[in-house]
Design a protein around this motif. Structure first.
Motif, short mmCIF file in Angstrom:
data_model
loop_
_atom_site.label_atom_id
_atom_site.label_comp_id
_atom_site.label_asym_id
_atom_site.label_seq_id
_atom_site.Cartn_x
_atom_site.Cartn_y
_atom_site.Cartn_z
N ALA A 103 6.29 -14.29 4.66
CA ALA A 103 5.26 -14.90 3.82
C ALA A 103 4.32 -13.83 3.29
CB ALA A 103 4.49 -15.95 4.62
N GLY A 104 4.05 -13.89 2.01
CA GLY A 104 3.15 -12.93 1.38
C GLY A 104 3.84 -11.70 0.84
N VAL A 105 5.18 -11.63 0.92
CA VAL A 105 5.88 -10.42 0.48
C VAL A 105 5.59 -10.12 -0.98
CG1 VAL A 105 8.00 -11.69 -0.11
CG2 VAL A 105 8.12 -9.25 0.44
N GLU A 106 5.42 -11.17 -1.80
CA GLU A 106 5.18 -10.95 -3.23
C GLU A 106 3.81 -10.34 -3.50
OE1 GLU A 106 4.00 -15.33 -2.63
OE2 GLU A 106 5.18 -13.76 -1.65
N HIS A 107 2.90 -10.41 -2.51
CA HIS A 107 1.57 -9.82 -2.67
C HIS A 107 1.54 -8.35 -2.25
CE1 HIS A 107 0.33 -13.81 -3.56
NE2 HIS A 107 0.42 -14.26 -2.33
N ARG A 108 2.64 -7.87 -1.69
CA ARG A 108 2.81 -6.46 -1.35
C ARG A 108 1.68 -5.91 -0.47
NH1 ARG A 108 6.74 -4.81 -5.10
NH2 ARG A 108 6.41 -2.63 -4.56
N PRO A 109 1.40 -6.54 0.67
CA PRO A 109 0.33 -6.04 1.54
C PRO A 109 0.67 -4.65 2.07
CG PRO A 109 1.66 -7.64 2.72
CD PRO A 109 2.11 -7.68 1.29
N GLU A 110 -0.33 -3.83 2.21
CA GLU A 110 -0.12 -2.48 2.71
C GLU A 110 -0.45 -2.41 4.20
OE1 GLU A 110 -2.42 0.19 0.36
OE2 GLU A 110 -1.24 -0.13 -1.46
N GLY A 111 0.20 -1.49 4.89
CA GLY A 111 -0.12 -1.24 6.28
C GLY A 111 0.56 -2.15 7.27
N VAL A 112 1.55 -2.94 6.84
CA VAL A 112 2.30 -3.80 7.75
C VAL A 112 3.78 -3.47 7.56
CG1 VAL A 112 2.75 -6.15 8.53
CG2 VAL A 112 0.55 -5.59 7.47
N ARG A 113 4.32 -2.69 8.44
CA ARG A 113 5.66 -2.10 8.23
C ARG A 113 6.75 -3.16 8.08
NH1 ARG A 113 5.60 1.60 13.41
NH2 ARG A 113 3.44 1.65 12.68
N PHE A 114 6.65 -4.27 8.82
CA PHE A 114 7.69 -5.30 8.72
C PHE A 114 7.72 -5.89 7.31
CE2 PHE A 114 6.65 -6.42 13.43
CZ PHE A 114 7.22 -5.23 13.85
N VAL A 115 6.55 -6.21 6.77
CA VAL A 115 6.49 -6.77 5.42
C VAL A 115 6.85 -5.70 4.40
CG1 VAL A 115 5.09 -8.03 3.77
CG2 VAL A 115 4.70 -8.36 6.21
#
Length: 286
Positions: A103-115
């Protein structure tokens, strides 16, 4: 032919069963020597493949019409997703790829290696020219089963801060994925799969207490304390640090979005955490 990678895991194994219940031809990727879960019927084609071995992936994806791309959490998970996509391209058949992301992959969060690994996989998939869909679940209710021993002592201690999370039942994720795999009209869609509500962890503790028959207190432990505990318990550092990053995302309130995509795809509301906890009262109550 629908090819399912990650087929023996929490979601993948249920996807295989769900597809077979619909009469679909299924090829399941398994580790060498693994017969797969007992609930699979004999019509499931079992193929041994290694995400780091292109030749084995070429053989596993031959003749594929649709591929469910689900890889395990691993330091090379981004490369594993790319390897499957490349093998799909080499078939020359342009199979549709259904990427199991977060969830949230399309927002490209930084600092979370799994995502971040899934962001890399999605970028590669878009560049491949293959038709694609993303199913992006939030954290699973089933992950709390791993905390059952602590719950039975009256404590839920994780580094989740005060952030609410729209956790989802893995069975609903599998059911939604089956619908996407077995039907048309999903190309280019990103489906965010969540439960019906975003729950802070103190609310989770209250619901667990209700089925455990004893008080359960949520303690928001410090990330460094949680990391030390994971390492002491034998977790490898890469995975443990990744979990701390994920909990940081939760604590910051970035996993609270509630989506209706489970109901949209399956035709029924997503299961609530209350339902899940009641089903597992014996586990949490001891």
């Amino acid at each position: 032919m629908i090819v399912v990678t990650g087929a023996t895991g929490t979601v993948g194994s249920k996807v295989v069963v769900g597809l077979r219940e619909r009469g679909e031809a299924v090829r399941a990727l398994v580790r060498a020597g693994s017969p797969g879960p007992a609930e699979w019927d004999d019509a499931v084609e079992r193929v041994a493949a290694d995400f780091s071995d292109p030749a084995s992936l070429d053989a596993a994806l031959a003749g594929a019409d649709v591929v469910y791309l689900l890889v395990a959490v691993h330091p090379e998970m981004a490369a594993h997703e790319r390897n499957v996509i490349d093998a799909a391209v080499r078939t020359g058949r342009r199979p549709r790829i259904v990427l199991h992301a977060a969830a949230g992959v399309e927002h490209r969060p930084e600092g979370v290696r799994f995502v971040g690994a899934h962001v890399s996989g999605l970028d590669h998939l878009r560049d491949s020219g293959l038709p694609w869909t993303v199913v992006a679940p939030n954290g699973f209710y089933q992950n709390f089963l791993g905390a059952a021993e602590s719950v039975r002592t009256g404590t839920l201690a994780v580094p989740g801060g005060e952030g609410a999370v729209s956790y989802v039942d893995a069975r609903d994720v599998a059911a939604a994925a089956v619908e996407v795999l077995a039907t048309e009209g999903h190309e280019g869609a990103v489906y965010t799969l969540t439960g019906p509500a975003a729950l802070p962890l103190d609310a989770v503790a209250e619901q667990l207490a209700a089925v455990a028959g004893r008080p359960v207190a949520y303690t928001a432990i410090a990330p460094e304390t949680a990391l030390a505990g994971m390492l002491d318990a034998g977790w490898d550092r890469w995975r443990a640090e990744g979990m701390i990053e994920l909990y940081g995302l939760y604590a910051a309130g970035h996993a609270a979005e509630v989506s209706s995509d489970v109901e949209k795809l399956t035709g029924r509301p997503a299961r609530s955490f209350t339902e899940f906890a009641a089903e597992h009262a014996a586990v949490f109550g001891g």
